[in-house]
Design a protein around this motif. Structure first.
Motif, short mmCIF file in Angstrom:
data_model
loop_
_atom_site.label_atom_id
_atom_site.label_comp_id
_atom_site.label_asym_id
_atom_site.label_seq_id
_atom_site.Cartn_x
_atom_site.Cartn_y
_atom_site.Cartn_z
N ARG A 90 104.82 37.12 -16.05
CA ARG A 90 105.44 35.80 -16.30
C ARG A 90 105.47 35.50 -17.81
O ARG A 90 106.44 34.93 -18.30
N ASN A 91 104.43 35.88 -18.53
CA ASN A 91 104.41 35.67 -19.98
C ASN A 91 105.44 36.53 -20.70
O ASN A 91 106.00 36.10 -21.71
N LEU A 92 105.69 37.73 -20.17
CA LEU A 92 106.65 38.63 -20.82
C LEU A 92 108.10 38.25 -20.56
O LEU A 92 108.94 38.40 -21.44
N VAL A 93 108.42 37.81 -19.35
CA VAL A 93 109.83 37.61 -19.00
C VAL A 93 110.19 36.21 -18.55
O VAL A 93 111.35 35.94 -18.25
N GLY A 94 109.24 35.33 -18.50
CA GLY A 94 109.51 33.90 -18.30
C GLY A 94 110.34 33.54 -17.10
O GLY A 94 110.16 34.05 -16.00
#
Length: 175
Positions: free
Chosen positions: A30-34
């Motif tokens: 989730r932090n990488l690709v939002g």
């Protein structure tokens, strides 16, 4: 403990820490690709209590329509390796970890794809029917003993069982 050589078939008893490894990975994704990710699911045998599994956490990443390639590129730039799909046309398959210690398998799919429906339905059916999960566990142990260094044969010989479960599971458990 999470991690196994790419070609090995070595099962371990179910380990509750696999869920923790999934939660950490889901947060990382989730932090990488939002917002391009609509959902993240823990799938595969590490997501089913009581059955043995290869200690590699399977993660299903549901992406927004048309975002599969951009998400794959972002993950590729952040330590994931794109791999062949193994005859699964509606997913992009990535792995995390070096070939001698794979830790995560990621399937990038769009919502309502066949891969999405099948992975979730299979997991949920085995969670609901412990007798079927036990039969699957027995089959996996037998095949792991027969094919300790041949992941392709191990997977191929499980396919009839998986298809039978999917025939029962999809009508009731598909998202």
């Amino acid at each position: 403990m999470v991690g196994l050589s790419r070609d090995a078939v070595a099962l371990e008893p179910h380990d509750p820490s696999w869920h923790d490894a999934y939660v950490e990975e889901a947060e990382r994704l989730r932090n990488l690709v939002g917002e391009r990710v609509e959902g993240v699911e823990h799938v595969g045998s590490t997501a089913i209590g009581g059955i043995p599994a290869k200690p590699i956490v399977d993660v299903l990443v549901v992406v927004s329509d048309g975002e599969t390639e951009s998400v794959a590129a972002a993950l590729d730039a952040n330590g994931y390796e794109r791999r062949p799909n193994d005859d699964v046309p509606d997913r992009v398959f990535l792995v995390r970890g070096p070939p001698d210690c794979r830790t995560h398998y990621l399937s990038l799919v769009e919502a309502d794809s066949n891969c999405h429906r099948e992975q979730v339905a299979f997991r949920d059916y085995l969670r609901e029917y412990p007798d079927v999960a036990a039969a699957y566990a027995s089959l996996k142990r037998d095949l792991a003993e027969k094919y300790p260094e041949n992941r392709e044969a191990y997977t191929t010989e499980k396919s009839a069982f998986v298809e039978d479960v999917l025939d029962r599971a999809l009508p009731e458990y598909a998202p």
